[in-house]
Design a protein around this motif. Structure first.
Motif, PDB file in Angstrom:
ATOM      1  N   LEU A  62       0.816  -1.215   0.000  1.00 49.79           N
ATOM      2  CA  LEU A  62       0.000   0.000   0.000  1.00 49.79           C
ATOM      3  C   LEU A  62       0.846   1.260   0.000  1.00 49.79           C
ATOM      4  O   LEU A  62       0.499   2.254  -0.634  1.00 49.79           O
ATOM      5  N   ASN A 100      -8.017  -1.678  -0.662  1.00 46.00           N
ATOM      6  CA  ASN A 100      -7.888  -1.733   0.788  1.00 46.00           C
ATOM      7  C   ASN A 100      -9.242  -1.627   1.477  1.00 46.00           C
ATOM      8  O   ASN A 100      -9.547  -2.390   2.405  1.00 46.00           O
ATOM      9  N   ARG A 106      -5.005  -3.699   4.706  1.00 50.60           N
ATOM     10  CA  ARG A 106      -4.091  -3.288   5.774  1.00 50.60           C
ATOM     11  C   ARG A 106      -4.322  -4.094   7.050  1.00 50.60           C
ATOM     12  O   ARG A 106      -3.376  -4.508   7.731  1.00 50.60           O
TER      13      ARG A 106
END
Length: 213
Positions: A62, A100, A106
């Motif tokens: 990310l 995400n 995450r």
């Protein structure tokens, strides 16, 4: 191994052009999160459906803005032994934000078990069905290029038109030989016009660009 081509023996195009890629993406973005992110991943990475199904949260960077993909084509080292090859493909930050949010990437990365689980636990047949359905809805005509492979070839053509060096595209697409990637330099139609326009110092509408003295 059969030679990779951009046209079949009847002269039919095997890749999605820029307009078709845009239409595909627009329809995909109206779909549920799973189907949207699946299609966006194929669109932005040029990966094969079988490679997409192996992507896990652990392979999503990310902060670095990349997706790491395991190349499924067999490779051999200097000793002739099979080896595993991974490639990292840069992707847009907006796409990563969507990925995400839709899949909790995450958060999943905090757990070893969740980080190693496939993001899309589907079969190759189901991926093909999802992609084909969206292509039909996007108005892409029934032809050889209306397929996940057509989307992958479209990625290669788009990269070439936008000036991505072939050696870099080779890495992104996971080709063992640069000669394989070089087929994307054989672009035609609107794509070829865009390439030629840069050579002439014109835009694709034939308007000469101003030159700073």
């Amino acid at each position: 191994m059969s030679e990779m081509r951009l046209y079949d023996t009847a002269g039919n195009r095997l890749y999605l052009n820029a307009e078709e890629r845009a239409a595909f993406l627009a329809v995909a973005r109206c779909k549920p999160a799973r189907d949207r992110t699946l299609c966006e991943t194929l669109h932005f990475t040029g990966c094969r459906p079988s490679e997409l199904l192996e992507i896990t949260p652990a392979r999503v960077d990310l902060s670095g803005g990349t997706i790491t993909i395991r190349s499924l084509k067999k490779r051999k080292d200097a000793s002739g032994n099979s080896k595993i090859v991974y490639r990292s493909v840069p992707v847009p930050p907006e796409y990563l934000d969507t990925l995400n949010m839709a899949h909790g990437i995450r958060e999943a990365q905090k757990s070893r078990k969740q980080a190693a689980a496939p993001i899309w636990p589907l079969s190759r047949v189901r991926v093909w069905q999802i992609v084909k359905g969206i292509m039909i809805e996007a108005g892409i005509p029934e032809a050889p290029h209306r397929s996940p492979k057509g989307l992958r070839h479209g990625f290669g053509i788009n990269a070439t038109v936008n000036g991505i060096p072939l050696h870099m595209l080779q890495k992104w697409m996971g080709h063992a030989q640069l000669s394989t990637t070089a087929i994307y330099a054989d672009a035609v139609g609107k794509e070829e016009q865009d390439i030629a326009a840069r050579m002439w110092g014109q835009d694709s509408l034939g308007v000469r660009k101003s030159v700073v003295q």
